[in-house]
Motif scaffolding. Structure first.
Motif, short mmCIF file in Angstrom:
data_model
loop_
_atom_site.label_atom_id
_atom_site.label_comp_id
_atom_site.label_asym_id
_atom_site.label_seq_id
_atom_site.Cartn_x
_atom_site.Cartn_y
_atom_site.Cartn_z
N ALA A 61 52.83 -25.26 -41.96
CA ALA A 61 52.27 -24.77 -40.56
C ALA A 61 51.55 -26.18 -40.06
N LEU A 62 51.26 -27.24 -40.98
CA LEU A 62 50.51 -28.42 -40.38
C LEU A 62 51.83 -29.15 -40.01
N CYS A 80 44.54 -26.18 -49.28
CA CYS A 80 45.96 -26.75 -49.36
C CYS A 80 47.03 -25.90 -49.98
N THR A 81 47.46 -25.15 -49.37
CA THR A 81 48.89 -24.22 -49.84
C THR A 81 49.98 -24.81 -49.16
N GLN A 96 52.20 -23.02 -47.70
CA GLN A 96 52.36 -22.30 -46.39
C GLN A 96 51.59 -23.27 -45.08
N ARG A 97 50.49 -23.50 -45.77
CA ARG A 97 49.51 -24.47 -44.68
C ARG A 97 50.21 -26.03 -44.50
#
Length: 320
Positions: free
Chosen positions: A130-131, A123-124, A126-127
């Motif tokens: 992206a999500l 869980c960053t 950046q992600r």
């Protein structure tokens, strides 16, 4: 619903549009305070949980603004078909973003409790972005499908015509109704199962944990339960046609009032409640809101004090 709008008197139409605009402005102002707090805090911007939350708030603001605009336009003037298509495309997309965003937030809480060692890597920020991109990509597909159905079933000349802009008037073929029903069932089944599974997993983790871990798991369990409540709020807009049918059948003489009341209840109120109950409940977000409010109040008081001191100095110079 369109015929009832045309039958409304000028005073009735003006009152309804004024109430709609006023409520929309107040709700967006409140939600805007959450957005302002987020972008003023580096701590919140570095947490994927709050990245997803603020996306939910911004999404609600877009959805509410479009709902208000379409409501007012339906009373005032028709739009070009292509312009209406673009507005409805955005409206349909953001409408489907919310439940998917809630599913993402539930999964993030599940990973934080049940996979704490992997949470930092999975869980960053950046992600999270992206999500959000994936959510928009998935949500826009049904909206584009509606337009493709129009292209396949109607002549191209329809795009240069004028229409009263609301979704049921724009997309009124049997294919649209079937596509909409299938997508809604699949979407909410997926999100509902995601919330239920993550809640059960966290519930089991809370029972197995002890001490501070148990408190953390309990908080995560309550948060996911809150996502379920938010999902129920999101579903209000989808039960609106059934609610209208029941109420209008019972009180047909109050058709216009019923349609307007259900619009406020199922389209505008969720845009306030869904972000508000989460933002107020979250202690971190609340503390940042209070901090920025105190900062604003102190700055305003300081400016007023400086202005008063300036007036006093000028007055003293005049008398001297």
């Amino acid at each position: 619903m369109n015929s009832t709008r045309r039958q409304d008197s000028f005073d009735s139409a003006f009152t309804k549009n004024f109430i709609t605009f006023a409520f929309g402005f107040i709700i967006n102002f409140i939600n805007g305070a959450f957005v302002y707090t987020y972008f003023k805090s580096q701590v919140l911007q570095q947490d994927p949980r709050y990245v997803l939350y603020i996306h939910l708030v911004i999404n609600d603001m877009i959805m509410l603004s479009l709902s208000v605009a379409l409501q007012i336009l339906a009373y005032t003037a028709p739009l070009k078909f292509i312009t209406c298509c673009i507005m409805v495309l955005i409206s349909v997309t953001v409408n489907k973003n919310n439940p998917l965003n809630l599913a993402g937030m539930a999964v993030e809480r599940y990973i934080a409790v049940c996979r704490p060692l992997h949470h930092v890597h999975i869980c960053t920020v950046q992600r999270a972005y992206a999500l959000i991109s994936l959510i928009w990509g998935v949500s826009i597909i049904p909206a584009l499908a509606d337009i493709f159905i129009i292209l396949a079933t109607k002549p191209l000349s329809v795009f240069s015509s004028n229409v009263l802009c609301y979704r049921l008037n724009l997309y009124n073929t049997p294919y649209h109704k079937t596509q909409s029903m299938v997508i809604q069932i699949l979407l909410f089944s997926f999100v509902f199962l995601t919330v239920i599974v993550t809640y059960m997993k966290v519930l089991l983790a809370a029972r197995a944990a002890s001490g501070s871990n148990q408190a953390s798991a309990r908080n995560a369990r309550n948060t996911i339960l809150l996502h379920g409540v938010q999902l129920g709020i999101c579903m209000l807009s989808f039960i609106s046609p059934f609610l209208n049918l029941i109420l209008v059948t019972t009180w047909p003489q109050h058709l216009s009032k019923i349609l307007f009341s259900t619009f406020l209840l199922t389209n505008m109120l969720p845009s306030l409640l869904s972000p508000l109950i989460y933002g107020i409940r979250d202690k971190t977000f609340c503390s940042h809101i209070r901090m920025h409010l105190r900062s604003k109040c102190c700055n305003s008081a300081g400016k007023r004090l400086k202005v008063m001191e300036g007036h006093q100095k000028r007055s003293k110079q005049v008398f001297d």
